[in-house]
Motif scaffolding. Structure first.
Motif, mmCIF file in Angstrom:
data_model
loop_
_atom_site.group_PDB
_atom_site.id
_atom_site.type_symbol
_atom_site.label_atom_id
_atom_site.label_comp_id
_atom_site.label_asym_id
_atom_site.label_seq_id
_atom_site.Cartn_x
_atom_site.Cartn_y
_atom_site.Cartn_z
ATOM 1 N N TYR A 139 22.424 14.808 -89.260
ATOM 2 C CA TYR A 139 21.283 15.717 -89.200
ATOM 3 C C TYR A 139 20.222 15.144 -88.279
ATOM 4 N N LEU A 140 19.545 16.017 -87.562
ATOM 5 C CA LEU A 140 18.335 15.655 -86.836
ATOM 6 C C LEU A 140 17.237 16.535 -87.418
ATOM 7 N N ASN A 141 16.313 15.905 -88.136
ATOM 8 C CA ASN A 141 15.323 16.607 -88.966
ATOM 9 C C ASN A 141 16.066 17.454 -89.983
ATOM 10 N N ASP A 142 15.910 18.751 -89.970
ATOM 11 C CA ASP A 142 16.637 19.594 -90.917
ATOM 12 C C ASP A 142 17.771 20.369 -90.253
ATOM 13 N N SER A 143 18.151 19.984 -89.053
ATOM 14 C CA SER A 143 19.211 20.676 -88.316
ATOM 15 C C SER A 143 20.516 19.887 -88.416
ATOM 16 N N LEU A 144 21.556 20.567 -88.864
ATOM 17 C CA LEU A 144 22.872 19.957 -88.976
ATOM 18 C C LEU A 144 23.515 19.913 -87.596
ATOM 19 N N LEU A 145 23.830 18.700 -87.125
ATOM 20 C CA LEU A 145 24.464 18.540 -85.817
ATOM 21 C C LEU A 145 25.978 18.436 -85.939
ATOM 22 N N LEU A 146 26.452 17.797 -87.004
ATOM 23 C CA LEU A 146 27.876 17.521 -87.132
ATOM 24 C C LEU A 146 28.227 17.427 -88.605
ATOM 25 N N ASN A 147 29.331 18.053 -88.999
ATOM 26 C CA ASN A 147 29.826 17.952 -90.368
ATOM 27 C C ASN A 147 31.342 18.055 -90.305
ATOM 28 N N ARG A 148 32.005 16.900 -90.198
ATOM 29 C CA ARG A 148 33.451 16.922 -90.077
ATOM 30 C C ARG A 148 34.034 15.541 -90.308
ATOM 31 N N THR A 149 35.369 15.504 -90.384
ATOM 32 C CA THR A 149 36.088 14.247 -90.437
ATOM 33 C C THR A 149 36.285 13.788 -89.003
#
Length: 139
Positions: free
Chosen positions: A67-77
């Motif tokens: 996350y950067l602040n409240d923004s999801l940048l990456l969510n994975r294996t």
């Protein structure tokens, strides 16, 4: 008795007129201020600087969220290779958060306001975040 009652009514009417004028003046001032500040708020604020985030091979096979602040940048294996993200700066103060999805451990890090190069490493269960100047990309 007649003169006294007329004087009281006259005072009451003058008081109501002054109060109505005061309310009218307050409404005019409020409208002026709200329209003036609305023009200032319509401007788009842009920030200079870029964050180059590199997630190393240490996370191979791990499921993480970045996350950067409240923004999801990456969510994975993550794969067996390192992963690089480039994000333009979009706020005055920025926080990078790396979350291990298996344990829900969060590693927050305050980033430099002018942009930088960030390297995220893992050693055992600990997540390390190393930040360098953006100019050191020439190394």
């Amino acid at each position: 008795m007649g003169k006294n009652s007329l004087n009281t009514n006259k005072q009451f009417m003058v008081g109501n007129g002054i109060m109505a004028f005061g309310v009218f003046a307050v409404v005019i001032i409020f409208l002026y201020m709200s329209f003036r500040f609305k023009r200032d708020a319509d401007r788009v604020i842009t920030y200079e600087g870029v964050y180059n985030i590199e997630i190393t091979k240490d996370f191979a096979g791990d499921s993480i969220s970045v996350y950067l602040n409240d923004s999801l940048l990456l969510n994975r294996t993550l794969p067996d290779a390192s992963l690089k993200l480039e994000v333009k700066r979009f706020a005055e103060d920025n926080v990078l958060m790396v979350v291990d999805n298996a344990t829900d451990k969060t590693s927050p890090f305050n980033l430099k306001p002018e942009g930088s190069r960030v390297e995220v490493k893992k050693n055992g269960d600990m997540i390390y975040i190393l930040e360098r100047e953006a100019d050191s990309l020439l190394e």
